[in-house]
Every structure is written in structure tokens, then in C-alpha cells.
Design a protein around this motif. Structure first.
Motif, PDB file in Angstrom:
ATOM      1  N   UNK A  37       0.870  -1.175   0.000  1.00 29.38           N
ATOM      2  CA  UNK A  37       0.000   0.000   0.000  1.00 29.38           C
ATOM      3  C   UNK A  37       0.905   1.222   0.000  1.00 29.38           C
ATOM      4  N   UNK A  38       0.787   2.070  -1.021  1.00 27.75           N
ATOM      5  CA  UNK A  38       1.599   3.278  -1.113  1.00 27.75           C
ATOM      6  C   UNK A  38       0.789   4.459  -0.603  1.00 27.75           C
ATOM      7  N   UNK A  39       1.440   5.355   0.158  1.00 29.55           N
ATOM      8  CA  UNK A  39       0.749   6.569   0.592  1.00 29.55           C
ATOM      9  C   UNK A  39       1.653   7.781   0.387  1.00 29.55           C
ATOM     10  N   UNK A  40       1.024   8.934   0.122  1.00 29.14           N
ATOM     11  CA  UNK A  40       1.768  10.163  -0.121  1.00 29.14           C
ATOM     12  C   UNK A  40       0.873  11.233  -0.709  1.00 29.14           C
ATOM     13  N   UNK A  41       1.501  12.302  -1.206  1.00 31.79           N
ATOM     14  CA  UNK A  41       0.768  13.492  -1.649  1.00 31.79           C
ATOM     15  C   UNK A  41       0.143  13.341  -3.035  1.00 31.79           C
ATOM     16  N   UNK A  42       0.757  12.550  -3.925  1.00 37.81           N
ATOM     17  CA  UNK A  42       0.333  12.487  -5.317  1.00 37.81           C
ATOM     18  C   UNK A  42      -0.807  11.485  -5.485  1.00 37.81           C
ATOM     19  N   UNK A  43      -2.034  11.974  -5.424  1.00 36.22           N
ATOM     20  CA  UNK A  43      -3.208  11.092  -5.422  1.00 36.22           C
ATOM     21  C   UNK A  43      -3.216  10.071  -6.564  1.00 36.22           C
ATOM     22  N   UNK A  44      -2.878  10.448  -7.831  1.00 35.79           N
ATOM     23  CA  UNK A  44      -2.944   9.451  -8.908  1.00 35.79           C
ATOM     24  C   UNK A  44      -1.896   8.346  -8.795  1.00 35.79           C
ATOM     25  N   UNK A  45      -0.869   8.547  -7.977  1.00 36.22           N
ATOM     26  CA  UNK A  45       0.262   7.623  -7.965  1.00 36.22           C
ATOM     27  C   UNK A  45       0.380   6.842  -6.658  1.00 36.22           C
ATOM     28  N   UNK A  46      -0.610   6.980  -5.770  1.00 35.65           N
ATOM     29  CA  UNK A  46      -0.580   6.266  -4.497  1.00 35.65           C
ATOM     30  C   UNK A  46      -1.921   5.590  -4.257  1.00 35.65           C
ATOM     31  N   UNK A  47      -1.936   4.686  -3.302  1.00 40.28           N
ATOM     32  CA  UNK A  47      -3.181   4.002  -2.948  1.00 40.28           C
ATOM     33  C   UNK A  47      -4.006   4.808  -1.947  1.00 40.28           C
ATOM     34  N   UNK A  48      -3.320   5.617  -1.131  1.00 40.98           N
ATOM     35  CA  UNK A  48      -4.015   6.437  -0.143  1.00 40.98           C
ATOM     36  C   UNK A  48      -3.316   7.784  -0.058  1.00 40.98           C
ATOM     37  N   UNK A  49      -4.082   8.839  -0.287  1.00 39.86           N
ATOM     38  CA  UNK A  49      -3.511  10.190  -0.331  1.00 39.86           C
ATOM     39  C   UNK A  49      -3.458  10.801   1.062  1.00 39.86           C
ATOM     40  N   UNK A  50      -2.329  11.457   1.364  1.00 38.33           N
ATOM     41  CA  UNK A  50      -2.173  12.159   2.639  1.00 38.33           C
ATOM     42  C   UNK A  50      -1.444  13.466   2.373  1.00 38.33           C
ATOM     43  N   UNK A  51      -1.936  14.581   2.951  1.00 39.63           N
ATOM     44  CA  UNK A  51      -1.289  15.878   2.783  1.00 39.63           C
ATOM     45  C   UNK A  51      -1.284  16.361   1.350  1.00 39.63           C
ATOM     46  N   UNK A  52      -2.399  16.216   0.648  1.00 38.12           N
ATOM     47  CA  UNK A  52      -2.445  16.461  -0.794  1.00 38.12           C
ATOM     48  C   UNK A  52      -2.014  17.863  -1.198  1.00 38.12           C
ATOM     49  N   UNK A  53      -2.287  18.866  -0.372  1.00 39.12           N
ATOM     50  CA  UNK A  53      -1.967  20.251  -0.737  1.00 39.12           C
ATOM     51  C   UNK A  53      -0.701  20.769  -0.072  1.00 39.12           C
ATOM     52  N   UNK A  54       0.017  19.893   0.635  1.00 41.61           N
ATOM     53  CA  UNK A  54       1.178  20.317   1.410  1.00 41.61           C
ATOM     54  C   UNK A  54       2.464  19.851   0.719  1.00 41.61           C
ATOM     55  N   UNK A  55       3.249  20.795   0.226  1.00 46.08           N
ATOM     56  CA  UNK A  55       4.444  20.452  -0.534  1.00 46.08           C
ATOM     57  C   UNK A  55       5.561  19.883   0.328  1.00 46.08           C
ATOM     58  N   UNK A  56       5.425  19.924   1.640  1.00 49.74           N
ATOM     59  CA  UNK A  56       6.413  19.282   2.515  1.00 49.74           C
ATOM     60  C   UNK A  56       6.226  17.765   2.562  1.00 49.74           C
ATOM     61  N   UNK A  57       5.071  17.290   2.120  1.00 48.80           N
ATOM     62  CA  UNK A  57       4.809  15.855   2.062  1.00 48.80           C
ATOM     63  C   UNK A  57       5.263  15.338   0.700  1.00 48.80           C
ATOM     64  N   UNK A  58       6.021  14.259   0.687  1.00 46.24           N
ATOM     65  CA  UNK A  58       6.514  13.704  -0.569  1.00 46.24           C
ATOM     66  C   UNK A  58       5.381  13.078  -1.379  1.00 46.24           C
ATOM     67  N   UNK A  59       5.596  13.052  -2.696  1.00 46.97           N
ATOM     68  CA  UNK A  59       4.572  12.476  -3.570  1.00 46.97           C
ATOM     69  C   UNK A  59       4.326  11.010  -3.251  1.00 46.97           C
ATOM     70  N   UNK A  60       5.395  10.257  -2.982  1.00 45.05           N
ATOM     71  CA  UNK A  60       5.275   8.907  -2.418  1.00 45.05           C
ATOM     72  C   UNK A  60       6.035   8.930  -1.099  1.00 45.05           C
ATOM     73  N   UNK A  61       5.317   9.045  -0.006  1.00 40.98           N
ATOM     74  CA  UNK A  61       5.984   9.281   1.275  1.00 40.98           C
ATOM     75  C   UNK A  61       6.249   8.000   2.055  1.00 40.98           C
ATOM     76  N   UNK A  62       5.477   6.974   1.811  1.00 38.28           N
ATOM     77  CA  UNK A  62       5.684   5.761   2.591  1.00 38.28           C
ATOM     78  C   UNK A  62       5.059   4.551   1.942  1.00 38.28           C
ATOM     79  N   UNK A  63       5.382   3.397   2.504  1.00 33.70           N
ATOM     80  CA  UNK A  63       4.943   2.133   1.927  1.00 33.70           C
ATOM     81  C   UNK A  63       4.606   1.146   3.042  1.00 33.70           C
ATOM     82  N   UNK A  64       3.458   0.507   2.922  1.00 34.74           N
ATOM     83  CA  UNK A  64       3.064  -0.585   3.806  1.00 34.74           C
ATOM     84  C   UNK A  64       3.207  -1.884   3.022  1.00 34.74           C
ATOM     85  N   UNK A  65       3.873  -2.860   3.607  1.00 37.20           N
ATOM     86  CA  UNK A  65       4.113  -4.124   2.916  1.00 37.20           C
ATOM     87  C   UNK A  65       3.764  -5.287   3.837  1.00 37.20           C
TER      88      UNK A  65
END
Length: 253
Positions: A37-65
Motif C-alpha cells: 500500500x503506497x501513501x503520499x501526496x500524489x493522489x494518482x500515484x498512491x493508494x491512499x492520499x495524505x497531505x495532498x496540498x502540502x508540498x512538505x509531504x513527498x509524492x510517495x511518502x511511505x509504503x506498507x508491505x
């Protein structure tokens, strides 16, 4: 919003499943070796979006495996992820196994803001139980709060909801300043904050919650009464991390 918090459990999840939730959405993933499960700012490129409007959050910030029968969290972003009890997970560090039950993750954003990612790993206790139509109804454990009480207690107890190590209540004076920024028309003061909190302590004490009255804890009182109150509210999930959204309009920079 509050009723959806994963802090209150996910009773219909199969053992080993993970449920994840942010302000942007929620997903449920059953366990399977290698599933991610990928999470981060870039909604089209992750499974769960977090901090969508905050540029301090990486586009792919983390991964659950899921591997070896456990779910693991890894940091793939530029800033660290904060786990409960002030533990930090940095990029390229070994992934961390998630325990069964509830785990909140906090992704740092602009200024002092943190974006909440709630996780819940189900175990055997979360499987559905047979109907018990004739059983005695168990009373709810969560306490009723008015909107003003909830706002005051979220401000006062924000460090508890952020799962900081050894949290303490915000001071009445600081709480009043924050409330005045949130509701400039409401004439908040330290005295009014204390009055609201004392009302809640008295009410819960009357219902059997210990440690909320001065005569129970002795001198010096310090933060003991409010600390006991906030721990009760968090323990019963009366207050949950998503309640921090009530503070979103504060000036965090």
C-alpha cells in the motif's frame, strides 16, 4: 467524522487485514505475501492520499508491505514519519513492523502541522462474533461532550492525540489564546477554559471516573486532574486523533 476513526476498531476485518485512513479516504487490504500500500501526496500515484496540498509531504511518502505474516511500514519520503511515543522513521531505514490494533502515523507538513494516517491491523479479536440476542446490553464507554467541550478538550489535549511521549495538557492560558484564534467572536479566556474543563471533570467523576477531584489526588495538584481527564477521554476513544482537524484553521507557521 469522529465516528469513522480507526481508534474505535474495525470489527468486520479478517485477521491480518490492514485498514488505513486519512482525511482523503480509507482503504481495506486483506493480507497476502508481498502485498503493498503506497501513501503520499500524489493522489494518482498512491493508494491512499495524505497531505495532498502540502508540498512538505513527498509524492510517495511511505509504503506498507505485508511479508512474513506481518504488515511493515517504510519511509520513502524526504521527511521522517513520526510513530507513537516520539519514535521517528527516516528514509532508507529498515521498515518497522506494525502491532495488532491501532497505530497512528504522523507525516510532518508545513510549519508545525502534521498529517494523520490511521492504521489498524486486525487480529482474531476483530472477527465477527455470533449473535447474542438475549445478552445484557453493555453501556457505551464513550462520554458525551458538547461542541464547546470537545473543542476545548482537543486544544487542551492535543499532545495526547498526537501520541507524544509523556504528554501534558496545554496550559489554560495557551489554550485560551488558541481558542481565541479559532473563535475570535467567542470571548475565550483562561478562566472560561478552566470552567468548561471543571464541568466535564465533575460530570465524569459523578459517573465513577476516579482521579478527577482535588480531594482524590492530594497536593500539589499541578496538572494531575486534567492529565487524568484527558487520559480517560483518549482511553475511551471519546477523543480520537481525527479530532485534531478541529484545529486546522490555526496559524501553524
Amino acid at each position: 467524522m469522529n465516528q469513522e476513526s480507526l481508534a474505535r476498531g474495525v470489527p468486520h476485518a479478517a485477521p491480518g487485514a490492514i485498514v488505513a485512513r486519512t482525511l482523503a479516504g480509507r482503504l481495506h487490504v486483506d493480507p497476502a505475501e508481498g502485498r503493498t500500500v503506497r501513501f503520499g501526496r500524489n493522489r494518482p500515484d498512491v493508494d491512499l492520499c495524505v497531505g495532498e496540498t502540502d508540498l512538505r509531504v513527498s509524492r510517495r511518502h511511505g509504503l506498507l508491505t505485508h511479508r512474513g505474516g506481518h504488515w511493515w511500514v517504510a519511509n520513502t519520503g524526504q521527511s521522517p514519519i513520526r510513530l507513537p511515543r516520539a519514535r521517528w522513521l527516516f528514509r532508507d531505514e529498515d521498515s518497522v513492523p506494525l502491532p495488532s490494533g491501532y497505530t497512528p502515523l504522523f507525516v510532518p507538513g508545513s510549519g508545525d502541522r502534521e498529517h494523520l494516517l490511521e492504521l489498524y491491523v486486525a487480529d482474531d479479536r476483530d472477527t465477527p462474533v455470533p449473535p447474542r440476542a438475549d445478552s445484557v446490553t453493555q453501556p457505551p464507554t464513550r462520554w458525551r461532550l458538547t461542541p464547546d467541550e470537545r473543542l476545548v478538550l482537543v486544544v487542551l489535549g492535543q499532545r495526547y492525540l498526537l501520541h507524544e511521549a509523556d504528554p501534558q495538557p496545554v496550559s489554560r492560558q495557551q489554550a485560551a489564546l488558541m481558542l481565541a484564534e479559532l473563535q475570535p467572536e467567542s470571548n475565550w479566556s483562561a478562566k472560561r477554559v478552566e470552567h468548561v474543563v471543571a464541568e466535564v471533570r465533575t460530570r465524569l467523576s459523578a459517573h465513577g471516573v476516579p482521579g478527577l477531584l482535588r480531594e482524590e489526588v492530594g497536593e500539589p495538584v499541578g496538572n494531575t486532574l486534567n492529565n487524568n481527564l484527558l487520559r480517560e477521554l483518549v482511553l475511551t476513544t471519546t477523543l480520537v486523533p481525527p479530532d485534531l482537524a478541529l484545529l486546522d484553521t490555526l496559524s501553524w507557521d
